[in-house]
Each structure stands twice: as C-alpha cells, then as structure tokens.
Design a protein around this motif. Structure first.
Motif, PDB file in Angstrom:
ATOM      1  N   ASN A  39       4.986  45.946  76.141  1.00 18.42           N
ATOM      2  CA  ASN A  39       6.289  45.955  76.783  1.00 18.42           C
ATOM      3  C   ASN A  39       6.107  45.930  78.300  1.00 18.42           C
ATOM      4  O   ASN A  39       5.861  46.966  78.929  1.00 18.42           O
ATOM      5  CB  ASN A  39       7.066  47.194  76.345  1.00 18.42           C
ATOM      6  CG  ASN A  39       8.482  47.218  76.878  1.00 18.42           C
ATOM      7  OD1 ASN A  39       8.779  46.639  77.910  1.00 18.42           O
ATOM      8  ND2 ASN A  39       9.345  47.905  76.167  1.00 18.42           N
ATOM      9  N   ALA A  40       6.245  44.751  78.889  1.00 16.62           N
ATOM     10  CA  ALA A  40       6.019  44.586  80.330  1.00 16.62           C
ATOM     11  C   ALA A  40       6.985  45.437  81.149  1.00 16.62           C
ATOM     12  O   ALA A  40       6.611  45.973  82.200  1.00 16.62           O
ATOM     13  CB  ALA A  40       6.148  43.121  80.712  1.00 16.62           C
ATOM     14  N   GLU A  41       8.206  45.593  80.689  1.00 14.16           N
ATOM     15  CA  GLU A  41       9.185  46.394  81.431  1.00 14.16           C
ATOM     16  C   GLU A  41       8.758  47.863  81.482  1.00 14.16           C
ATOM     17  O   GLU A  41       8.855  48.517  82.516  1.00 14.16           O
ATOM     18  CB  GLU A  41      10.571  46.277  80.802  1.00 14.16           C
ATOM     19  CG  GLU A  41      11.646  46.975  81.593  1.00 14.16           C
ATOM     20  CD  GLU A  41      13.028  46.769  81.017  1.00 14.16           C
ATOM     21  OE1 GLU A  41      13.848  47.675  81.218  1.00 14.16           O
ATOM     22  OE2 GLU A  41      13.282  45.744  80.377  1.00 14.16           O
ATOM     23  N   TYR A  42       8.272  48.376  80.361  1.00 14.57           N
ATOM     24  CA  TYR A  42       7.793  49.766  80.313  1.00 14.57           C
ATOM     25  C   TYR A  42       6.643  49.959  81.303  1.00 14.57           C
ATOM     26  O   TYR A  42       6.643  50.902  82.099  1.00 14.57           O
ATOM     27  CB  TYR A  42       7.335  50.112  78.893  1.00 14.57           C
ATOM     28  CG  TYR A  42       6.657  51.454  78.787  1.00 14.57           C
ATOM     29  CD1 TYR A  42       7.400  52.626  78.755  1.00 14.57           C
ATOM     30  CD2 TYR A  42       5.271  51.548  78.731  1.00 14.57           C
ATOM     31  CE1 TYR A  42       6.781  53.862  78.661  1.00 14.57           C
ATOM     32  CE2 TYR A  42       4.642  52.782  78.642  1.00 14.57           C
ATOM     33  CZ  TYR A  42       5.401  53.933  78.608  1.00 14.57           C
ATOM     34  OH  TYR A  42       4.772  55.148  78.522  1.00 14.57           O
ATOM     35  N   VAL A  43       5.672  49.054  81.276  1.00 12.97           N
ATOM     36  CA  VAL A  43       4.520  49.167  82.166  1.00 12.97           C
ATOM     37  C   VAL A  43       4.969  49.076  83.624  1.00 12.97           C
ATOM     38  O   VAL A  43       4.531  49.864  84.471  1.00 12.97           O
ATOM     39  CB  VAL A  43       3.452  48.095  81.837  1.00 12.97           C
ATOM     40  CG1 VAL A  43       2.334  48.104  82.871  1.00 12.97           C
ATOM     41  CG2 VAL A  43       2.886  48.328  80.438  1.00 12.97           C
ATOM     42  N   ALA A  44       5.873  48.156  83.928  1.00 16.44           N
ATOM     43  CA  ALA A  44       6.357  47.999  85.306  1.00 16.44           C
ATOM     44  C   ALA A  44       7.084  49.253  85.780  1.00 16.44           C
ATOM     45  O   ALA A  44       6.881  49.704  86.917  1.00 16.44           O
ATOM     46  CB  ALA A  44       7.270  46.787  85.406  1.00 16.44           C
TER      47      ALA A  44
END
Length: 168
Positions: A39-44
């Motif tokens: 999940n790129a949004e979570y990591v960002a």
C-alpha cells in the motif's frame, strides 16, 4: 565571543558538515525506515510522520524497501544498517512482526522501533496501533447508523495487523 562567531557564520553563510559532525559524535544522524507493504499510500503517510520527527531531531531518513518473505530478511536489514551506518531502524508491518529479525538485530546491537498492531514481546520498543479496537469501533459506528450487513476486506492472512483487524 559567541556573538562574533555567530556573525561570522552568517557572513560566510556557513553550514556544518554532517560528515564531520558524524565523525566527531560517532553517529550518522540517519534513521532507516524498513518496509514491505504493497500500500503505497500507507508507506507515504508513515514516511511523512517519521520525517517530521527525524527533522525535528536533526536526523535524516533513509527508506529501505525489502521482501518480508525473504529467507535473508534479517541479513538484508543488517547489511543495510552496516552499509549506511544508520543509528537505528523503524520497521513497519509486516516486517515489524518478524521476531527472528528482531532477535538478529538486537544481537547485533541495532537500535530499533517496531510499529505493530499488538505488543509482540517485551524486548524492543514499540509504537502500537490498536487495529483490533479501531476495527471494532468502525463496525460499531456502522451498526449505530443502522447498517446490518457489513463487508470486511481482511488483507493478507499472514499479516498480524490483518488478523487483529479481523478479530476486532
């Protein structure tokens, strides 16, 4: 004397050399963020939060993606720590859930913080997100709105955070 030095610093537009600072103190002033989350949004979002804290403390952040399922996960993270001489690592789920990796890092005196959905042991530092209670609160909210049929997307079954949300 201090005022004279500060005036010279401003006149010359001097900035301290971070390498020299690190040599003097024996620290790199770098923190590693280790993750394997699709999940790129979570990591960002996690990176933004960590960046706020590291900047305020005079540290830099280095992101290190890895393969959570790799047999060499512990040696991969340990290699990252040694190559870049980071002062510590922050591990996101599901990487934070791997106890063998924690044991290996602690045996090598690596400072670490685990972000986890449940306290997994008493040996290391945690930032706990109570996924179980959060999921239960969300369901209760929906029930309170009159919803009777509620769907739930669990996430990967081998992620502790997904298990905690399902339990909630």
């Amino acid at each position: 004397t201090r005022l004279k030095v500060e005036a010279i610093i401003q006149t010359l537009n001097f900035a301290p050399d971070p390498s020299a600072r690190g040599l003097r103190s024996g620290r790199s002033f770098m923190i590693g963020l280790v993750y394997d989350n699709p999940n790129a949004e979570y990591v960002a979002e996690m990176q933004l939060g960590v960046l706020d804290a590291t900047r305020a403390a005079g540290y830099e952040l280095i992101a290190h993606p890895c393969d959570f399922r790799s047999e060499q996960l512990a040696s991969d993270i340990l290699g990252f720590v040694r190559r870049l001489k980071v002062d510590g690592v922050i591990r996101l789920p599901p990487v934070s859930e791997k106890q063998d990796v924690v044991d290996e890092l602690l045996a090598n005196e690596v400072q670490l913080i685990r972000i986890a959905s449940a306290q997994l042991d008493a040996k290391s530092h945690f930032v706990l997100s109570n996924d179980r209670t959060a999921a239960a609160d969300m369901v209760q909210y929906l029930i309170g709105l009159g919803h009777a049929k509620i769907g739930f997307v669990t996430g990967p079954g081998d992620f502790r955070s997904a298990q905690e949300r399902l339990a909630g």
